[in-house]
Scaffold this motif. Sequence first.
Motif, PDB file in Angstrom:
ATOM      1  N   TRP A 242     -48.345 -87.368   5.220  1.00 24.75           N
ATOM      2  CA  TRP A 242     -47.083 -88.072   4.979  1.00 24.75           C
ATOM      3  C   TRP A 242     -47.312 -89.457   4.392  1.00 24.75           C
ATOM      4  CZ3 TRP A 242     -45.249 -86.048  10.254  1.00 24.75           C
ATOM      5  CH2 TRP A 242     -44.484 -84.896  10.081  1.00 24.75           C
TER       6      TRP A 242
ATOM      7  N   VAL B  93     -44.294 -91.702   3.088  1.00 16.83           N
ATOM      8  CA  VAL B  93     -43.372 -91.530   4.215  1.00 16.83           C
ATOM      9  C   VAL B  93     -43.820 -92.411   5.373  1.00 16.83           C
ATOM     10  CG1 VAL B  93     -42.494 -89.866   5.913  1.00 16.83           C
ATOM     11  CG2 VAL B  93     -42.831 -89.168   3.523  1.00 16.83           C
TER      12      VAL B  93
ATOM     13  N   ALA C  49     -45.868 -80.788   6.434  1.00 19.08           N
ATOM     14  CA  ALA C  49     -45.373 -81.929   5.650  1.00 19.08           C
ATOM     15  C   ALA C  49     -44.335 -81.465   4.634  1.00 19.08           C
ATOM     16  CB  ALA C  49     -46.536 -82.641   4.957  1.00 19.08           C
TER      17      ALA C  49
END
Length: 179
Positions: free
Chosen positions: A25, A30, A170
Amino acid sequence: MSTRILLIISGGIAAYKSLELIREWKRRGVGVSCILTDAAKQFVTPMSVAALSGEKAYDNLFSLTDETEMGHIELSRSAELIVVAPATANIMAKAAHGLCDDLASTALLATDKPVLMAPAMNVRMWEHAATQANLETLKSRGITFVGPDEGEMACGEFGPGRMAEPVQIAEAALAVLNR
């Protein structure tokens, strides 16, 4: 503002894959906050989770500093998605029955955000009628699942119950967010 995910790491041997999930991520830009159950800390450490996420790892429902700000509520609201990986039979049962006796299960009950679970457990636990009933209950409440995969397990058995690979989780999380 970047995408934010709250990752709940519960206790199973597959918890080591959660470290690679955090990295996956982060590579995609993210933001990841993490909660570890007590059992998860038998497999991965809060320090390794914090180092990879770049944020404090949370693990205590009764932390005076976190709970003065209602940390369990804030953690569940500041993320756009909650991901439970690995999702053990225990945390699935707690979520299905509304039990909240730790930070992870309390955050799950306090959220109004989408939830994605990546189950990981022994094949017999996965196939048990109680787990399958909990799975159906959670699905009926809108929780999304990725996996489990079929394969060799840490216990030496073979069958469904292996946690999906971090890249697959993910991508599933981003797909839930893009709905």
